[in-house]
Scaffold this motif. Sequence first.
Motif, PDB file in Angstrom:
ATOM      1  N   TYR A 121       0.832  -1.207   0.000  1.00 40.00           N
ATOM      2  CA  TYR A 121       0.000   0.000   0.000  1.00 40.00           C
ATOM      3  C   TYR A 121       0.864   1.254   0.000  1.00 40.00           C
ATOM      4  O   TYR A 121       2.026   1.241   0.403  1.00 40.00           O
ATOM      5  CB  TYR A 121      -0.936   0.000   1.215  1.00 40.00           C
ATOM      6  CG  TYR A 121      -2.052  -1.021   1.095  1.00 40.00           C
ATOM      7  CD1 TYR A 121      -3.322  -0.646   0.670  1.00 40.00           C
ATOM      8  CD2 TYR A 121      -1.811  -2.371   1.386  1.00 40.00           C
ATOM      9  CE1 TYR A 121      -4.339  -1.577   0.547  1.00 40.00           C
ATOM     10  CE2 TYR A 121      -2.824  -3.310   1.260  1.00 40.00           C
ATOM     11  CZ  TYR A 121      -4.083  -2.906   0.847  1.00 40.00           C
ATOM     12  OH  TYR A 121      -5.079  -3.842   0.720  1.00 40.00           O
ATOM     13  N   GLN A 122       0.243   2.336  -0.475  1.00 45.43           N
ATOM     14  CA  GLN A 122       0.930   3.628  -0.498  1.00 45.43           C
ATOM     15  C   GLN A 122      -0.131   4.718  -0.567  1.00 45.43           C
ATOM     16  O   GLN A 122      -1.311   4.452  -0.735  1.00 45.43           O
ATOM     17  CB  GLN A 122       1.843   3.710  -1.725  1.00 45.43           C
ATOM     18  CG  GLN A 122       1.068   3.628  -3.039  1.00 45.43           C
ATOM     19  CD  GLN A 122       1.952   3.650  -4.269  1.00 45.43           C
ATOM     20  OE1 GLN A 122       3.177   3.656  -4.187  1.00 45.43           O
ATOM     21  NE2 GLN A 122       1.329   3.684  -5.438  1.00 45.43           N
ATOM     22  N   PHE A 123       0.292   5.963  -0.422  1.00 46.92           N
ATOM     23  CA  PHE A 123      -0.623   7.066  -0.667  1.00 46.92           C
ATOM     24  C   PHE A 123      -0.849   7.167  -2.177  1.00 46.92           C
ATOM     25  O   PHE A 123      -0.023   6.683  -2.960  1.00 46.92           O
ATOM     26  CB  PHE A 123      -0.032   8.370  -0.131  1.00 46.92           C
ATOM     27  CG  PHE A 123       0.259   8.336   1.344  1.00 46.92           C
ATOM     28  CD1 PHE A 123      -0.782   8.398   2.264  1.00 46.92           C
ATOM     29  CD2 PHE A 123       1.566   8.216   1.804  1.00 46.92           C
ATOM     30  CE1 PHE A 123      -0.512   8.346   3.627  1.00 46.92           C
ATOM     31  CE2 PHE A 123       1.837   8.160   3.170  1.00 46.92           C
ATOM     32  CZ  PHE A 123       0.794   8.225   4.074  1.00 46.92           C
ATOM     33  N   PRO A 124      -1.965   7.799  -2.588  1.00 47.68           N
ATOM     34  CA  PRO A 124      -2.168   7.995  -4.029  1.00 47.68           C
ATOM     35  C   PRO A 124      -0.935   8.637  -4.647  1.00 47.68           C
ATOM     36  O   PRO A 124      -0.384   9.595  -4.103  1.00 47.68           O
ATOM     37  CB  PRO A 124      -3.379   8.928  -4.078  1.00 47.68           C
ATOM     38  CG  PRO A 124      -4.145   8.608  -2.836  1.00 47.68           C
ATOM     39  CD  PRO A 124      -3.081   8.303  -1.792  1.00 47.68           C
ATOM     40  N   LEU A 125      -0.509   8.081  -5.778  1.00 49.44           N
ATOM     41  CA  LEU A 125       0.774   8.470  -6.384  1.00 49.44           C
ATOM     42  C   LEU A 125       0.575   9.096  -7.748  1.00 49.44           C
ATOM     43  O   LEU A 125      -0.160   8.584  -8.585  1.00 49.44           O
ATOM     44  CB  LEU A 125       1.656   7.220  -6.527  1.00 49.44           C
ATOM     45  CG  LEU A 125       2.954   7.393  -7.326  1.00 49.44           C
ATOM     46  CD1 LEU A 125       3.909   8.342  -6.619  1.00 49.44           C
ATOM     47  CD2 LEU A 125       3.622   6.053  -7.584  1.00 49.44           C
ATOM     48  N   LEU A 126       1.254  10.232  -7.956  1.00 47.46           N
ATOM     49  CA  LEU A 126       1.373  10.798  -9.290  1.00 47.46           C
ATOM     50  C   LEU A 126       2.846  10.755  -9.656  1.00 47.46           C
ATOM     51  O   LEU A 126       3.666  11.398  -9.012  1.00 47.46           O
ATOM     52  CB  LEU A 126       0.855  12.249  -9.322  1.00 47.46           C
ATOM     53  CG  LEU A 126      -0.651  12.437  -9.142  1.00 47.46           C
ATOM     54  CD1 LEU A 126      -1.003  13.916  -9.212  1.00 47.46           C
ATOM     55  CD2 LEU A 126      -1.433  11.665 -10.204  1.00 47.46           C
ATOM     56  N   GLU A 169       3.146  23.233 -10.521  1.00 49.97           N
ATOM     57  CA  GLU A 169       3.111  22.131 -11.488  1.00 49.97           C
ATOM     58  C   GLU A 169       2.301  20.950 -10.966  1.00 49.97           C
ATOM     59  O   GLU A 169       1.546  20.321 -11.717  1.00 49.97           O
ATOM     60  CB  GLU A 169       4.544  21.691 -11.822  1.00 49.97           C
ATOM     61  CG  GLU A 169       5.304  22.723 -12.638  1.00 49.97           C
ATOM     62  CD  GLU A 169       6.784  22.397 -12.777  1.00 49.97           C
ATOM     63  OE1 GLU A 169       7.323  22.600 -13.880  1.00 49.97           O
ATOM     64  OE2 GLU A 169       7.394  21.939 -11.784  1.00 49.97           O
ATOM     65  N   ILE A 170       2.455  20.646  -9.687  1.00 50.33           N
ATOM     66  CA  ILE A 170       1.698  19.509  -9.155  1.00 50.33           C
ATOM     67  C   ILE A 170       0.208  19.844  -9.111  1.00 50.33           C
ATOM     68  O   ILE A 170      -0.649  18.981  -9.372  1.00 50.33           O
ATOM     69  CB  ILE A 170       2.211  19.098  -7.748  1.00 50.33           C
ATOM     70  CG1 ILE A 170       1.642  17.727  -7.352  1.00 50.33           C
ATOM     71  CG2 ILE A 170       1.827  20.095  -6.687  1.00 50.33           C
ATOM     72  CD1 ILE A 170       2.204  16.578  -8.116  1.00 50.33           C
ATOM     73  N   LYS A 197      -5.163  18.730 -11.424  1.00 46.15           N
ATOM     74  CA  LYS A 197      -6.362  19.233 -12.103  1.00 46.15           C
ATOM     75  C   LYS A 197      -6.788  18.309 -13.240  1.00 46.15           C
ATOM     76  O   LYS A 197      -7.971  18.125 -13.515  1.00 46.15           O
ATOM     77  CB  LYS A 197      -6.074  20.638 -12.659  1.00 46.15           C
ATOM     78  CG  LYS A 197      -7.110  21.666 -12.292  1.00 46.15           C
ATOM     79  CD  LYS A 197      -6.690  23.036 -12.796  1.00 46.15           C
ATOM     80  CE  LYS A 197      -7.408  24.139 -12.037  1.00 46.15           C
ATOM     81  NZ  LYS A 197      -6.877  25.465 -12.395  1.00 46.15           N
ATOM     82  N   HIS A 198      -5.803  17.747 -13.909  1.00 43.55           N
ATOM     83  CA  HIS A 198      -6.096  16.923 -15.086  1.00 43.55           C
ATOM     84  C   HIS A 198      -6.386  15.470 -14.725  1.00 43.55           C
ATOM     85  O   HIS A 198      -6.645  14.664 -15.605  1.00 43.55           O
ATOM     86  CB  HIS A 198      -4.930  16.989 -16.082  1.00 43.55           C
ATOM     87  CG  HIS A 198      -4.715  18.356 -16.647  1.00 43.55           C
ATOM     88  ND1 HIS A 198      -5.621  18.931 -17.519  1.00 43.55           N
ATOM     89  CD2 HIS A 198      -3.738  19.271 -16.468  1.00 43.55           C
ATOM     90  CE1 HIS A 198      -5.191  20.137 -17.857  1.00 43.55           C
ATOM     91  NE2 HIS A 198      -4.048  20.371 -17.226  1.00 43.55           N
ATOM     92  N   GLN A 199      -6.296  15.137 -13.424  1.00 44.77           N
ATOM     93  CA  GLN A 199      -6.550  13.761 -13.017  1.00 44.77           C
ATOM     94  C   GLN A 199      -8.005  13.590 -12.621  1.00 44.77           C
ATOM     95  O   GLN A 199      -8.631  14.521 -12.105  1.00 44.77           O
ATOM     96  CB  GLN A 199      -5.653  13.401 -11.813  1.00 44.77           C
ATOM     97  CG  GLN A 199      -4.176  13.456 -12.121  1.00 44.77           C
ATOM     98  CD  GLN A 199      -3.719  12.268 -12.967  1.00 44.77           C
ATOM     99  OE1 GLN A 199      -4.197  11.169 -12.799  1.00 44.77           O
ATOM    100  NE2 GLN A 199      -2.804  12.531 -13.900  1.00 44.77           N
ATOM    101  N   LYS A 200      -8.508  12.396 -12.837  1.00 47.20           N
ATOM    102  CA  LYS A 200      -9.875  12.097 -12.400  1.00 47.20           C
ATOM    103  C   LYS A 200      -9.825  11.463 -11.015  1.00 47.20           C
ATOM    104  O   LYS A 200      -8.859  10.816 -10.650  1.00 47.20           O
ATOM    105  CB  LYS A 200     -10.524  11.102 -13.375  1.00 47.20           C
ATOM    106  CG  LYS A 200     -10.810  11.683 -14.748  1.00 47.20           C
ATOM    107  CD  LYS A 200     -11.467  10.612 -15.636  1.00 47.20           C
ATOM    108  CE  LYS A 200     -11.260  10.920 -17.110  1.00 47.20           C
ATOM    109  NZ  LYS A 200     -11.619   9.764 -17.951  1.00 47.20           N
TER     110      LYS A 200
END
Length: 345
Positions: free
Chosen positions: A256-261, A271-272, A277-280
Amino acid sequence: MSFSQKILKWYSEHKRELPWRSTNDPYKIWLSEIMLQQTRVAQGTPYYHKFLKAFATVYDLANAEEEQVLKLWQGLGYYSRARNLHATAKIVVEEYKGKFPTTYRELKSLKGVGDYTASAIASICFNEPEPVVDGNVYRVLARYFGVDLPINSTKGIKYFKELAREVMDANNIRDYNQGIMEFGAIQCAPKKPYCLLCPLNNSCVALQENKVSALPVKLNKTKVKNRFFNYLVFQDDTGKTMLEQRKGRGIWQNLYQFPLLESERILDKSEIKALIKHQKGIPKHNSTLLYNEQPIVHKLSHQHLYTKFWILNTEDALKDGVSWENISSFPVPVLIADFIKTYKI
DNA sequence: AAGGCGGGGAC
DNA sequence: GTCCCAGCCTT
């Protein structure tokens, strides 16, 4: 005195008392061998005790949830070992009635059990005259017999296995196999072996030809890939955060991990935010805070992970949120565990 | 045959 | 920083 006799004599005088040396129970030997794959005795030993306490028999291990197995394995690395360990426990219970197979050939068919581990279990538990060839044995044989074939080439692997078979003591295989590994670990160490008082120093080719430090030969330079991780640490008013399970084929499978970009380079706050913004499916949040100004560099053998943790506060309660009290029950990579440790303080 | 897969300790 | 640890699996 022959090579194998000298090894056996050295072993009788220098063997360490290790937890798995006092048993021939294949469950315990198997467990120790899987844990010690590419892992030092000092690192693996605490895990060996933890596992035997949690899973006294192969039935207990087979009946456990994979998540519990991974949690106990957390920090040991190469997590496919833990997944295969669990799968093999189920096979042993269901197809072998809880009794481990007793031959090299059958053992090698088990998940996570390759040539080395099958040889180790077969010889230690069942006295089958099969030579073990691990990193220690490669080093001892390459030096003593002056073999410069690369130990990780197809020809080298085959040659060293045959050489190991020729020089083993088939009548004392249990002690001989453990003895040559112990000899490699303690006496014929990778760096600065103390050849001056080595019992094999009058017939060691590498010593006579001054090639000790050049052997064994190993090809392959693992090239390191840089990756850039942005973990989104959500926090809602009820004190919960979000975790996701890693799926697919890469590192840390099923942990498991935190949500990752992931990004192609290090990102700053603007930038992040643009990327989010562009993620669903990213929960609404009213603040974005960078936890660590300098990226944390987490080094794996083949990847360097440049990591930033972003703290995102949400107004709404998180769906499927995990409380910080319960977070310790999830198996997580060391990178995440270290963050949780310092963040809670 | 080559590459992926962890984390840590020794130097 | 480099090396390597009681290797195995997939492609």
